[in-house]
Design a protein around this motif. Structure first.
Motif, PDB file in Angstrom:
ATOM      1  N   THR A  58       0.830  -1.201   0.000  1.00 24.12           N
ATOM      2  CA  THR A  58       0.000   0.000   0.000  1.00 24.12           C
ATOM      3  C   THR A  58       0.869   1.259   0.000  1.00 24.12           C
ATOM      4  OG1 THR A  58      -1.564  -1.254   1.326  1.00 24.12           O
ATOM      5  CG2 THR A  58      -1.969   1.101   1.131  1.00 24.12           C
ATOM      6  N   ALA A  62       1.001   3.976  -2.926  1.00 20.62           N
ATOM      7  CA  ALA A  62       0.650   5.365  -2.630  1.00 20.62           C
ATOM      8  C   ALA A  62       1.758   6.295  -3.111  1.00 20.62           C
ATOM      9  CB  ALA A  62       0.403   5.532  -1.140  1.00 20.62           C
ATOM     10  N   GLN A  65       1.696   6.398  -7.013  1.00 22.45           N
ATOM     11  CA  GLN A  65       0.586   7.188  -7.563  1.00 22.45           C
ATOM     12  C   GLN A  65       0.824   8.685  -7.374  1.00 22.45           C
ATOM     13  OE1 GLN A  65      -2.291   5.788  -8.863  1.00 22.45           O
ATOM     14  NE2 GLN A  65      -1.612   3.686  -8.496  1.00 22.45           N
ATOM     15  N   GLY A  66       1.385   9.024  -6.210  1.00 21.59           N
ATOM     16  CA  GLY A  66       1.442  10.436  -5.862  1.00 21.59           C
ATOM     17  C   GLY A  66       2.795  11.081  -6.126  1.00 21.59           C
ATOM     18  N   TYR A  74       1.674  12.150   2.607  1.00 15.82           N
ATOM     19  CA  TYR A  74       0.501  11.488   2.041  1.00 15.82           C
ATOM     20  C   TYR A  74       0.593   9.952   2.163  1.00 15.82           C
ATOM     21  CZ  TYR A  74      -2.557   9.813  -1.718  1.00 15.82           C
ATOM     22  OH  TYR A  74      -3.474   9.144  -2.450  1.00 15.82           O
ATOM     23  N   ILE A  75       1.797   9.394   2.163  1.00 16.27           N
ATOM     24  CA  ILE A  75       1.955   7.923   2.210  1.00 16.27           C
ATOM     25  C   ILE A  75       1.407   7.360   3.520  1.00 16.27           C
ATOM     26  CG2 ILE A  75       3.622   6.024   2.196  1.00 16.27           C
ATOM     27  CD1 ILE A  75       5.379   7.777   0.419  1.00 16.27           C
ATOM     28  N   MET A  77      -0.622   8.770   5.513  1.00 15.08           N
ATOM     29  CA  MET A  77      -2.062   9.036   5.580  1.00 15.08           C
ATOM     30  C   MET A  77      -2.862   7.974   4.841  1.00 15.08           C
ATOM     31  SD  MET A  77      -1.883  13.147   4.940  1.00 15.08           S
ATOM     32  CE  MET A  77      -3.630  13.418   4.708  1.00 15.08           C
ATOM     33  N   SER A  78      -2.402   7.614   3.650  1.00  8.31           N
ATOM     34  CA  SER A  78      -3.202   6.650   2.887  1.00  8.31           C
ATOM     35  C   SER A  78      -3.112   5.253   3.477  1.00  8.31           C
ATOM     36  CB  SER A  78      -2.796   6.646   1.412  1.00  8.31           C
ATOM     37  OG  SER A  78      -1.417   6.512   1.297  1.00  8.31           O
ATOM     38  N   LYS A  81      -5.450   5.112   6.630  1.00  5.92           N
ATOM     39  CA  LYS A  81      -6.859   5.215   6.254  1.00  5.92           C
ATOM     40  C   LYS A  81      -7.342   3.901   5.630  1.00  5.92           C
ATOM     41  CE  LYS A  81     -10.325   8.073   4.276  1.00  5.92           C
ATOM     42  NZ  LYS A  81     -11.017   8.959   5.165  1.00  5.92           N
ATOM     43  N   ALA A  82      -6.552   3.404   4.684  1.00  3.34           N
ATOM     44  CA  ALA A  82      -6.930   2.157   4.007  1.00  3.34           C
ATOM     45  C   ALA A  82      -7.060   1.009   5.001  1.00  3.34           C
ATOM     46  CB  ALA A  82      -5.900   1.817   2.937  1.00  3.34           C
ATOM     47  N   GLN A 180      -4.118  11.216   9.754  1.00  2.00           N
ATOM     48  CA  GLN A 180      -5.334  10.549   9.293  1.00  2.00           C
ATOM     49  C   GLN A 180      -5.978   9.651  10.357  1.00  2.00           C
ATOM     50  OE1 GLN A 180      -7.683  10.204   7.169  1.00  2.00           O
ATOM     51  NE2 GLN A 180      -7.022  11.881   5.860  1.00  2.00           N
TER      52      GLN A 180
END
Ligand code: ATP
Ligand code: MG
Lengths: 245, 243
Positions: A58, A62, A65-66, A74-75, A77-78, A81-82, A180
């Motif tokens: 994941t 992440a 993608q970003g 952001y890593i 955070m994703s 959350k996931a 997150q």
């Protein structure tokens, strides 16, 4: 179509019998703790390994993608959350569903065809209370606990990947996790896990109880149990998400 | 007394029991004989309420077991014990736990009281010392004995045997037969056995009934059945003898 209606009806009757056995739960207390240990400890290694690597994947995805236009925070955070709302409970549900659901059906199914369940009845012991209730309660307790471990391991796996492969500062990854982390999402995930635990033990037991026709019948019942558990987990994942989030 | 009246049971198009009428007197042994697949197990399962009749009824001392559910049914079952065709010991429990299962569930007994009851039942079936074995460690004959001890643990008024001697060698079968007779005399327990083993039926039965094509086609003492001229009965008896 008639078969589906019949199936749903029979499962509903089974659930009704389960409810009827709840007042005598105190008699099954010891059996329940046995099941908690059996399901929980037994599933721990596979839950840890699977979620660790899924967490790593994941994080990697992440980052991929970003890259270039999203900050590194952001890593983390994703990943969190996931794992809190989807991956933690669903992965754990599917893994434990495959592992424990099939084992419950095989065990109770062979008890059915060797008349051990009938024997319990002749001893004036309610087989639903003796065999099913402890498993369902154990499932409902163990799955949320395993899911907490799954979420932790996902975050740890994501962290390893971020730091070692993507060369992100640990502090930034952890900052992302903190940003997150939302308590109500964690609760949502745990409610899912609670439901999945009940589904796994209930459907595993139901198919075991209905097994007929020797070893072959138990094999078929096991397959049916796992298929129904997987389908129900996916459906309830959607339904609970609609209600909670 | 157990009274079976006009009992009928079908599975889809398979009419297994087609109007059984039978009385089982108290304090003696009644044996139901019949060929394989004629519905003996189905009959026994109706007597203990594991199956529900399509029509007719089964009454245990006047209480209709085919019409009650829940607590009433469990109360009635505490007065009955059943020994299954395949023994049906719980294979996750030891011999001791199997025998004490019903007691632990229904009675508040201390450890030492439990211990002495289990010991007493094991000595009745000549298996003292087997307490800590698992069912997978027992031979077929030993399993049968443990199953008998388990059925006797709650001191039932009635005991039901499903094919107590089939799948056993002739010597072991004889021992089990003597055991059933002894227990019946010692405990004066009302005994119902179903079997296709005629040797066993003659030995243990005070009364013999023959089941064929879903009906009771004969009722009488072991002497009566040997003398009976009915064709189906002679075939069954002789088929066994000359086999
Ligand atoms: N639960 C069930 N569902 C459908 N059919 C059944 C069921 N139980 C028994 N039968 C059918 O009822 C018939 C009688 O079975 P039963 O087990 O009573 O025979 P039996 O006289 O005990 O034979 P055996 O001597 O081999 O034990 C068989 O044809 C069997 O297929
Ligand atoms: Mg049978």
């Amino acid at each position: 179509m008639k078969n589906v209606v019949e199936y749903v009806g029979e499962v509903a009757l089974f659930i009704k019998e389960l409810f009827r056995s709840i007042p005598k739960f105190y008699k099954s207390f010891g059996l329940t703790t046995d099941q908690i240990i059996l399901i929980g400890i037994g599933s721990l290694p596979i839950v840890i390994v699977t979620n660790f690597f899924t967490g790593a994947v994941t994080a990697y995805q992440a980052a991929f993608q970003g890259r270039e236009y999203l900050p590194d925070v952001y890593i983390g955070m994703s990943v969190i959350k996931a794992f809190m709302i989807e991956l933690g409970p669903v992965l754990t549900g599917l893994i434990v569903g495959g592992r424990v659901g099939s084992a419950i059906t095989a065990e109770l199914g062979s008890m059915r065809i060797t008349e051990q369940i009938d024997a319990l009845e002749t001893l004036a012991i309610d087989p639903v209370r003796y065999l099913v209730l402890p498993r369902v309660i154990a499932g409902a307790i163990v799955l949320p606990l395993l899911t907490i471990i799954a979420i932790l391991m996902g975050c740890v796996g994501g962290g390893f990947c971020s730091v070692l492969l993507l060369h992100i500062k640990p502090i930034i990854y952890i900052e992302g996790l903190k940003l997150q982390f939302m308590a109500h999402e964690l609760w949502g995930g745990l409610i899912k896990a609670f439901a999945f635990g009940i589904i796994i033990a209930l459907m595993g037991s139901y198919h075991g109880f209905k097994a007929t026709g020797g070893a072959e019948g138990v094999g078929k019942a096991t397959t049916r149990a796992v298929v129904s558990i997987f389908i129900l987990i996916i459906i309830f994942d959607f339904i609970i998400a609609q209600i909670v989030f | 007394m157990i009274k079976i009246a006009n009992l009928k049971k079908s599975f889809n198009d398979n009419h297994v029991l087609c109007g059984i009428n039978l009385e089982i007197p108290v304090g003696s042994t009644t044996v139901v004989i019949g060929s394989s697949g004629c519905g003996k197990t189905v009959l026994l399962k109706h007597i203990i309420g594991l199956m529900r009749p399509d029509d007719g009824k089964v009454a245990i001392d006047g209480i209709e077991i085919s019409g009650i559910y829940g607590t009433g049914l469990f109360k009635l079952r505490q007065r009955m014990g059943m020994v299954f065709q395949g023994s049906a010991l719980l294979d996750s429990l030891t011999v001791y736990e199997n025998i004490s299962l019903g007691l632990r569930e229904h009675k508040r007994l201390s450890k030492s009281e439990l211990h002495s009851i289990v010991k007493e039942k094991l000595s009745l079936v000549h298996l003292v010392g087997a307490e800590n074995l698992m069912p997978s460690q027992l031979s077929g004959g030993m399993k049968k004995r443990v199953a008998i001890a388990r059925a006797l643990a709650i001191n039932p008024d009635y005991i039901l045997y499903d094919e107590p001697t089939t799948a056993l060698d002739p010597i072991t079968a004889k021992k089990i037969d003597s055991l059933i007779c002894d227990l019946q005399v010692k405990l004066s327990i009302t005994t119902i056995a179903v079997t296709h083993d005629l040797v066993s039926a003659y030995k243990i039965g005070n009364k013999i009934a023959m089941l064929a094509e879903g009906k009771i086609i004969f009722e009488g003492t072991p002497m009566d059945i040997k003398k009976c001229k009915k064709k189906e009965i002679q075939e069954f008896i002789k088929g066994r003898i000359y086999e």
